[in-house]
Write an enzyme that holds these catalytic residues in place. Structure first.
Site, PDB file in Angstrom:
ATOM      1  N   ASP A  68       0.846  -1.189   0.000  1.00  0.00           N
ATOM      2  CA  ASP A  68       0.000   0.000   0.000  1.00  0.00           C
ATOM      3  C   ASP A  68       0.882   1.240   0.000  1.00  0.00           C
ATOM      4  O   ASP A  68       2.086   1.147   0.226  1.00  0.00           O
ATOM      5  CB  ASP A  68      -1.006   0.005   1.155  1.00  0.00           C
ATOM      6  CG  ASP A  68      -0.362   0.061   2.533  1.00  0.00           C
ATOM      7  OD1 ASP A  68       0.851  -0.190   2.636  1.00  0.00           O
ATOM      8  OD2 ASP A  68      -1.076   0.345   3.508  1.00  0.00           O
ATOM      9  N   TYR A  70       2.847   4.805   0.839  1.00  0.00           N
ATOM     10  CA  TYR A  70       3.426   5.408   2.044  1.00  0.00           C
ATOM     11  C   TYR A  70       2.366   6.285   2.705  1.00  0.00           C
ATOM     12  O   TYR A  70       1.581   6.946   2.032  1.00  0.00           O
ATOM     13  CB  TYR A  70       4.641   6.261   1.685  1.00  0.00           C
ATOM     14  CG  TYR A  70       5.789   5.487   1.082  1.00  0.00           C
ATOM     15  CD1 TYR A  70       6.416   4.460   1.774  1.00  0.00           C
ATOM     16  CD2 TYR A  70       6.269   5.801  -0.192  1.00  0.00           C
ATOM     17  CE1 TYR A  70       7.482   3.753   1.216  1.00  0.00           C
ATOM     18  CE2 TYR A  70       7.336   5.109  -0.751  1.00  0.00           C
ATOM     19  CZ  TYR A  70       7.935   4.085  -0.046  1.00  0.00           C
ATOM     20  OH  TYR A  70       8.989   3.396  -0.595  1.00  0.00           O
ATOM     21  N   PHE A  81       6.620   2.089  -4.022  1.00  0.00           N
ATOM     22  CA  PHE A  81       7.981   2.332  -3.540  1.00  0.00           C
ATOM     23  C   PHE A  81       8.522   3.720  -3.880  1.00  0.00           C
ATOM     24  O   PHE A  81       9.537   4.125  -3.326  1.00  0.00           O
ATOM     25  CB  PHE A  81       8.966   1.260  -4.047  1.00  0.00           C
ATOM     26  CG  PHE A  81       8.648  -0.130  -3.554  1.00  0.00           C
ATOM     27  CD1 PHE A  81       8.836  -0.476  -2.225  1.00  0.00           C
ATOM     28  CD2 PHE A  81       8.152  -1.095  -4.420  1.00  0.00           C
ATOM     29  CE1 PHE A  81       8.538  -1.753  -1.768  1.00  0.00           C
ATOM     30  CE2 PHE A  81       7.850  -2.375  -3.976  1.00  0.00           C
ATOM     31  CZ  PHE A  81       8.038  -2.700  -2.648  1.00  0.00           C
ATOM     32  N   HIS A 190      10.727  -9.357   1.191  1.00  0.00           N
ATOM     33  CA  HIS A 190      10.393  -7.938   1.008  1.00  0.00           C
ATOM     34  C   HIS A 190      11.614  -7.070   1.345  1.00  0.00           C
ATOM     35  O   HIS A 190      12.414  -7.427   2.213  1.00  0.00           O
ATOM     36  CB  HIS A 190       9.225  -7.570   1.928  1.00  0.00           C
ATOM     37  CG  HIS A 190       8.590  -6.265   1.608  1.00  0.00           C
ATOM     38  ND1 HIS A 190       9.066  -5.066   2.105  1.00  0.00           N
ATOM     39  CD2 HIS A 190       7.525  -5.950   0.825  1.00  0.00           C
ATOM     40  CE1 HIS A 190       8.322  -4.082   1.649  1.00  0.00           C
ATOM     41  NE2 HIS A 190       7.382  -4.581   0.868  1.00  0.00           N
TER      42      HIS A 190
END
Length: 227
Positions: A68, A70, A81, A190
């Site tokens: 999701d 920031y 990202f 991740h």
């Protein structure tokens, strides 16, 4: 204004039914309630589909899945990202840069701009496209995955060779949507500080992606263009 209104034109025919569904209407209503209650959300409404801008389904050559956006002010851009300039890079983005350095031996500067990859057909897609300000994962139950699963499925159904980079368990669950010899799925932990040390830094996904793309007669991605 509706989700269909802000969806880039090249995607509307593939997404029109999900963007006019009861689920989509519920998302629109919930976002309006967030504003009315004074919470706010990120990114702003007209940037929710920013990841799709400048890319048609047939243009996508690589998909990098995030979870999701920031949740801090001046961070979310609508691409997974990526952060707005001149916001400092969050830890996950820093670690993506470190993996790029280790994989390809390129120097990643302070202004690592991951969004530049979209110009080469790299889709930076979050599976949830909004978040309440200051509350990570707060919108994961809104129904966004009905829409983002469709996006993934549309790309996977294309005959064009496509690489899916699935980092972390959340992204890896989407592998069931990706079938066919025209698609390559690469998985790794991740890039967040909690899990990157478990193998993300050494996954060499950028070089592996290029090796496979060129083997399929496609151009390699210039990953260093983000540096």
């Amino acid at each position: 204004m509706t989700l269909l209104d802000i969806c880039p034109a090249d995607w509307r025919s593939a997404l029109s039914d999900v963007l006019t569904s009861v689920t989509a209407q519920g998302i629109e209503n919930q976002l309006a309630q967030e504003v009315a209650s004074g919470n706010g959300y990120y990114p702003r409404f007209n940037r929710l589909f920013a990841a799709l801008e400048g890319l048609s389904p047939r243009d996508v050559r690589v998909v990098i899945l995030g979870q999701d956006p920031y949740h801090g002010e001046h961070q979310a851009t609508g691409r997974a990202f990526e952060v707005s300039e001149p916001t400092p890079a969050p830890p996950s983005l820093v670690n993506i840069g470190k993996m790029l350095e280790r994989d390809l031996g390129v120097a990643v500067g302070n202004r690592f701009q991951i969004g530049r990859w979209s110009e080469q057909g790299v889709l930076l897609l979050n599976t949830t496209l909004s978040v309440r300000a200051g509350e990570p994962e707060s919108h994961k139950g809104l129904g966004w995955q009905t829409i983002t699963d469709r996006i993934i499925s549309v790309i996977a159904a294309s005959e064009k060779p496509t690489v899916f980079l699935l980092w972390g368990a959340h992204a890896q669950r989407k592998s069931v949507l990706v079938n066919g010899p025209q698609n390559l799925v690469l998985t790794a932990p991740h890039p967040s500080p909690l899990s990157a040390y478990r193998g993300f830094f050494d996954c060499a996904h950028f070089s592996a992606t290029n090796q496979w793309l060129t083997s399929q007669g496609e151009q390699a991605i210039r990953w260093e263009s983000a540096c």
